[in-house]
Design a protein around this motif. Sequence first.
Motif, PDB file in Angstrom:
ATOM      1  N   ALA A 151      75.278  26.200  89.022  1.00 48.57           N
ATOM      2  CA  ALA A 151      73.834  26.292  89.246  1.00 48.57           C
ATOM      3  C   ALA A 151      73.078  25.098  88.681  1.00 48.57           C
ATOM      4  N   GLY A 152      73.467  24.628  87.496  1.00 45.44           N
ATOM      5  CA  GLY A 152      72.744  23.551  86.840  1.00 45.44           C
ATOM      6  C   GLY A 152      72.904  22.195  87.500  1.00 45.44           C
ATOM      7  N   ALA A 153      73.812  22.085  88.482  1.00 40.85           N
ATOM      8  CA  ALA A 153      74.031  20.803  89.150  1.00 40.85           C
ATOM      9  C   ALA A 153      73.473  20.783  90.567  1.00 40.85           C
ATOM     10  N   ARG A 154      72.858  21.881  90.983  1.00 36.90           N
ATOM     11  CA  ARG A 154      72.349  21.940  92.353  1.00 36.90           C
ATOM     12  C   ARG A 154      71.008  21.206  92.473  1.00 36.90           C
ATOM     13  N   GLY A 155      70.713  20.768  93.695  1.00 35.86           N
ATOM     14  CA  GLY A 155      69.447  20.095  93.947  1.00 35.86           C
ATOM     15  C   GLY A 155      69.445  18.614  93.683  1.00 35.86           C
ATOM     16  N   HIS A 156      70.613  18.030  93.410  1.00 36.14           N
ATOM     17  CA  HIS A 156      70.702  16.598  93.125  1.00 36.14           C
ATOM     18  C   HIS A 156      71.469  15.831  94.200  1.00 36.14           C
ATOM     19  N   GLY A 157      71.870  16.503  95.264  1.00 33.85           N
ATOM     20  CA  GLY A 157      72.584  15.837  96.341  1.00 33.85           C
ATOM     21  C   GLY A 157      74.065  15.638  96.108  1.00 33.85           C
ATOM     22  N   TYR A 158      74.608  16.249  95.048  1.00 35.23           N
ATOM     23  CA  TYR A 158      76.036  16.062  94.755  1.00 35.23           C
ATOM     24  C   TYR A 158      76.921  16.642  95.856  1.00 35.23           C
ATOM     25  N   ALA A 159      76.577  17.825  96.349  1.00 37.62           N
ATOM     26  CA  ALA A 159      77.413  18.460  97.373  1.00 37.62           C
ATOM     27  C   ALA A 159      77.422  17.632  98.648  1.00 37.62           C
ATOM     28  N   THR A 160      76.266  17.145  99.067  1.00 38.68           N
ATOM     29  CA  THR A 160      76.197  16.314 100.272  1.00 38.68           C
ATOM     30  C   THR A 160      77.009  15.035 100.103  1.00 38.68           C
ATOM     31  N   GLU A 161      76.861  14.410  98.962  1.00 40.97           N
ATOM     32  CA  GLU A 161      77.587  13.168  98.688  1.00 40.97           C
ATOM     33  C   GLU A 161      79.093  13.385  98.722  1.00 40.97           C
ATOM     34  N   ALA A 162      79.536  14.441  98.071  1.00 44.75           N
ATOM     35  CA  ALA A 162      80.973  14.733  98.035  1.00 44.75           C
ATOM     36  C   ALA A 162      81.487  15.135  99.414  1.00 44.75           C
ATOM     37  N   LEU A 163      80.683  15.896 100.160  1.00 40.56           N
ATOM     38  CA  LEU A 163      81.099  16.336 101.486  1.00 40.56           C
ATOM     39  C   LEU A 163      81.265  15.153 102.425  1.00 40.56           C
TER      40      LEU A 163
END
Length: 353
Positions: free
Chosen positions: A289-301
């Motif tokens: 939860a604390g890492a959401r909203g920073h674009g990490y998932a999109t970048e990794a995907l």
Amino acid sequence: MEEAVADCVAALGTVVDRDWREVRAGRLEWSCRRTAEHIASDLVAYAGQLAGRAQDAYVPFEITLDGSEDGLDPADNAGVLQVITTTGALLAAAIRTAPRAVRAFHPFPFRHANREGFAAMGVAEVLLHTHDIAEGTGIAYEPPAELASFVLTRIFPRVEPGPTPWRTLLWATGRGELPGREPVTGWRWSNNPVLRSERLTLEGVTPAVAADLSLAGDGGYAWVDGAAADGTREGAGIMAAQYEAGAFHPEWAMYVLVRREDDRAVGAMGFHGVPDGDGRVEIGYDLVAGARGHGYATEALRTLSAWALARDGVRTVTAVVEEENVPSQKVVTRAGFTEVSRREGRIRYELGG
């Protein structure tokens, strides 16, 4: 590392009075003496790689035992064991002092290994070649089971567990037989795959990491929010089960997403299995939860999808998202995926090569 070396020295110390130069080491072409020297050489080479942070090739040096190459009185067998003890201590020190995120060059199969990988390779060299020398000199040798298990679950991810870790490791390296399995005639260990995006390192999990995460451990990572998310633990459990079934494929498994700025894990992403006959592979992900909203998932995907589509035979990457999970829908669309169907509250997205 120290335990493996101590076990080696204790076993071979009982036969130092024999002529190791005239005895072949088990199934190897080398003599027992040459094999013992090889153990020492590999241990100091691994220590040099890790301590020197070598990135593109082996550090250009080698070890020579006193007298073995220059016509002087060579080190005796007891002296060789002393060198093994010393080089083992050097590798252990390099492992202890290397930061978690450090990787250094090793050719197989992804051209790098971390400190745990070098530890596993060092232990493997010690255990297997001690076995070879013991076989050549006619003495019994069996290391502690946890040492063989350590090697298998770090650098032999595709080897299905057998009746005991030691027998399985011997079979996997062409040194023994297992009921119901064909003899191994060629083998190579495998360190975990690692990919890099702009801000993240995507670290492929080993069977050991998957098992630890599935049992509420941290997998060796410092997690944002203090622990992995439930979806990550569930995925790790699937990976651990695949390993037990001999169906673990490290490239097509789970990757932990590590933020390089502070070496903290923000989530995990991975494939549901190997590509199918149509060249299709499904991907899933989970962030704390604390890492959401920073674009990490999109970048990794974007990174992991591009890597997959660059592999031979892969034509499509798919992702399935619940209809109520709007943030995840935005992740896949920002990564370039296109909606292709909706059914029973789930949306299927695809990205083609």
